[in-house]
Design a protein around this motif. Structure first.
Motif, PDB file in Angstrom:
ATOM      1  N   ILE A 171      13.431  21.029  14.020  1.00 38.25           N
ATOM      2  CA  ILE A 171      14.512  21.910  14.478  1.00 38.25           C
ATOM      3  C   ILE A 171      15.445  21.156  15.420  1.00 38.25           C
ATOM      4  O   ILE A 171      16.670  21.303  15.338  1.00 38.25           O
ATOM      5  CB  ILE A 171      13.960  23.196  15.122  1.00 38.25           C
ATOM      6  CG1 ILE A 171      13.216  24.045  14.080  1.00 38.25           C
ATOM      7  CG2 ILE A 171      15.067  23.991  15.817  1.00 38.25           C
ATOM      8  CD1 ILE A 171      14.074  24.553  12.927  1.00 38.25           C
ATOM      9  N   ALA A 172      14.890  20.323  16.291  1.00 39.87           N
ATOM     10  CA  ALA A 172      15.730  19.518  17.196  1.00 39.87           C
ATOM     11  C   ALA A 172      16.640  18.586  16.386  1.00 39.87           C
ATOM     12  O   ALA A 172      17.823  18.431  16.706  1.00 39.87           O
ATOM     13  CB  ALA A 172      14.858  18.722  18.161  1.00 39.87           C
ATOM     14  N   ALA A 173      16.112  17.981  15.324  1.00 43.52           N
ATOM     15  CA  ALA A 173      16.930  17.112  14.474  1.00 43.52           C
ATOM     16  C   ALA A 173      18.014  17.919  13.765  1.00 43.52           C
ATOM     17  O   ALA A 173      19.166  17.469  13.642  1.00 43.52           O
ATOM     18  CB  ALA A 173      16.046  16.390  13.456  1.00 43.52           C
ATOM     19  N   LEU A 174      17.666  19.122  13.313  1.00 40.47           N
ATOM     20  CA  LEU A 174      18.660  19.982  12.674  1.00 40.47           C
ATOM     21  C   LEU A 174      19.748  20.371  13.663  1.00 40.47           C
ATOM     22  O   LEU A 174      20.938  20.384  13.321  1.00 40.47           O
ATOM     23  CB  LEU A 174      17.972  21.231  12.104  1.00 40.47           C
ATOM     24  CG  LEU A 174      18.864  22.224  11.367  1.00 40.47           C
ATOM     25  CD1 LEU A 174      19.525  21.577  10.158  1.00 40.47           C
ATOM     26  CD2 LEU A 174      18.055  23.446  10.954  1.00 40.47           C
ATOM     27  N   GLU A 175      19.364  20.660  14.888  1.00 40.30           N
ATOM     28  CA  GLU A 175      20.347  21.011  15.914  1.00 40.30           C
ATOM     29  C   GLU A 175      21.281  19.835  16.208  1.00 40.30           C
ATOM     30  O   GLU A 175      22.490  20.030  16.373  1.00 40.30           O
ATOM     31  CB  GLU A 175      19.651  21.491  17.182  1.00 40.30           C
ATOM     32  CG  GLU A 175      19.025  22.860  16.993  1.00 40.30           C
ATOM     33  CD  GLU A 175      18.258  23.375  18.197  1.00 40.30           C
ATOM     34  OE1 GLU A 175      18.364  24.575  18.475  1.00 40.30           O
ATOM     35  OE2 GLU A 175      17.569  22.565  18.862  1.00 40.30           O
ATOM     36  N   ARG A 176      20.746  18.623  16.226  1.00 31.51           N
ATOM     37  CA  ARG A 176      21.610  17.437  16.421  1.00 31.51           C
ATOM     38  C   ARG A 176      22.600  17.333  15.271  1.00 31.51           C
ATOM     39  O   ARG A 176      23.785  17.096  15.471  1.00 31.51           O
ATOM     40  CB  ARG A 176      20.774  16.166  16.541  1.00 31.51           C
ATOM     41  CG  ARG A 176      20.110  15.984  17.888  1.00 31.51           C
ATOM     42  CD  ARG A 176      19.504  14.601  18.063  1.00 31.51           C
ATOM     43  NE  ARG A 176      18.491  14.299  17.064  1.00 31.51           N
ATOM     44  CZ  ARG A 176      17.209  14.665  17.136  1.00 31.51           C
ATOM     45  NH1 ARG A 176      16.784  15.384  18.166  1.00 31.51           N
ATOM     46  NH2 ARG A 176      16.360  14.324  16.187  1.00 31.51           N
ATOM     47  N   ALA A 177      22.104  17.512  14.044  1.00 27.07           N
ATOM     48  CA  ALA A 177      22.974  17.424  12.869  1.00 27.07           C
ATOM     49  C   ALA A 177      24.015  18.534  12.858  1.00 27.07           C
ATOM     50  O   ALA A 177      25.147  18.329  12.412  1.00 27.07           O
ATOM     51  CB  ALA A 177      22.128  17.482  11.597  1.00 27.07           C
ATOM     52  N   ALA A 178      23.643  19.702  13.370  1.00 29.54           N
ATOM     53  CA  ALA A 178      24.552  20.853  13.382  1.00 29.54           C
ATOM     54  C   ALA A 178      25.554  20.790  14.530  1.00 29.54           C
ATOM     55  O   ALA A 178      26.496  21.570  14.580  1.00 29.54           O
ATOM     56  CB  ALA A 178      23.747  22.151  13.468  1.00 29.54           C
ATOM     57  N   GLY A 179      25.319  19.900  15.467  1.00 31.55           N
ATOM     58  CA  GLY A 179      26.265  19.730  16.565  1.00 31.55           C
ATOM     59  C   GLY A 179      25.973  20.551  17.804  1.00 31.55           C
ATOM     60  O   GLY A 179      26.786  20.601  18.723  1.00 31.55           O
ATOM     61  N   GLY A 180      24.835  21.220  17.857  1.00 28.80           N
ATOM     62  CA  GLY A 180      24.503  22.006  19.039  1.00 28.80           C
ATOM     63  C   GLY A 180      23.313  22.907  18.800  1.00 28.80           C
ATOM     64  O   GLY A 180      22.745  22.935  17.705  1.00 28.80           O
ATOM     65  N   PRO A 181      22.923  23.666  19.821  1.00 29.98           N
ATOM     66  CA  PRO A 181      21.736  24.510  19.715  1.00 29.98           C
ATOM     67  C   PRO A 181      21.880  25.616  18.677  1.00 29.98           C
ATOM     68  O   PRO A 181      22.933  26.238  18.547  1.00 29.98           O
ATOM     69  CB  PRO A 181      21.566  25.107  21.108  1.00 29.98           C
ATOM     70  CG  PRO A 181      22.761  24.734  21.885  1.00 29.98           C
ATOM     71  CD  PRO A 181      23.564  23.743  21.124  1.00 29.98           C
ATOM     72  N   LEU A 182      20.803  25.839  17.939  1.00 31.14           N
ATOM     73  CA  LEU A 182      20.749  26.906  16.947  1.00 31.14           C
ATOM     74  C   LEU A 182      19.871  28.060  17.419  1.00 31.14           C
ATOM     75  O   LEU A 182      19.954  29.165  16.881  1.00 31.14           O
ATOM     76  CB  LEU A 182      20.217  26.354  15.617  1.00 31.14           C
ATOM     77  CG  LEU A 182      21.064  25.237  15.005  1.00 31.14           C
ATOM     78  CD1 LEU A 182      20.351  24.624  13.811  1.00 31.14           C
ATOM     79  CD2 LEU A 182      22.446  25.738  14.628  1.00 31.14           C
ATOM     80  N   PHE A 183      19.035  27.778  18.429  1.00 29.24           N
ATOM     81  CA  PHE A 183      18.140  28.782  18.990  1.00 29.24           C
ATOM     82  C   PHE A 183      18.243  28.786  20.499  1.00 29.24           C
ATOM     83  O   PHE A 183      18.377  27.733  21.122  1.00 29.24           O
ATOM     84  CB  PHE A 183      16.671  28.493  18.616  1.00 29.24           C
ATOM     85  CG  PHE A 183      16.368  28.664  17.164  1.00 29.24           C
ATOM     86  CD1 PHE A 183      16.142  29.914  16.625  1.00 29.24           C
ATOM     87  CD2 PHE A 183      16.302  27.563  16.317  1.00 29.24           C
ATOM     88  CE1 PHE A 183      15.854  30.079  15.280  1.00 29.24           C
ATOM     89  CE2 PHE A 183      16.017  27.703  14.978  1.00 29.24           C
ATOM     90  CZ  PHE A 183      15.792  28.967  14.446  1.00 29.24           C
TER      91      PHE A 183
END
Length: 104
Positions: free
Chosen positions: A45-57
């Motif tokens: 999830i942390a890697a996904l958040e980096r890829a998404a450009g910010g926090p998702l949760f």
């Protein structure tokens, strides 16, 4: 100019994991359901958040809640996963002789 997102990080396995965390509201519950360790879920999830450009949760005392960005990505993730599921069903029907085009 807006920063480009690393959409290559949005693979189906990660999207399924993201959906399960969003649905369950818990990294631990998602990990148990999908057969991961809690730390593996947290890392992905942390890697996904980096890829998404910010926090998702938002991390809460008891679980997690989608941020506005997370809600947007979740809506798209659910649509993508649904479409892939339907594609798989259609392909299985064709290969099983229950679908496709009949030519006479």
């Amino acid at each position: 100019m807006a920063a480009m997102l690393d959409t290559n990080a949005f693979d189906t396995g990660t999207l399924r994991l993201f959906d399960e965390v969003a649905t369950s509201g818990s990294f631990t519950a998602a990990a148990e359901l999908l057969g991961y360790t809690q730390s593996a879920v947290s890392r992905r999830i942390a890697a996904l958040e980096r890829a998404a450009g910010g926090p998702l949760f938002d991390r809460l005392a008891r679980g997690v809640r989608l941020t506005p960005a997370g809600a947007v990505l979740h809506r798209h993730a659910v649509a993508v996963l649904d479409r892939l599921g339907r594609a798989g069903e259609e392909l299985a029907a064709i290969h099983g002789g229950r679908g496709g085009t009949l030519r006479v």
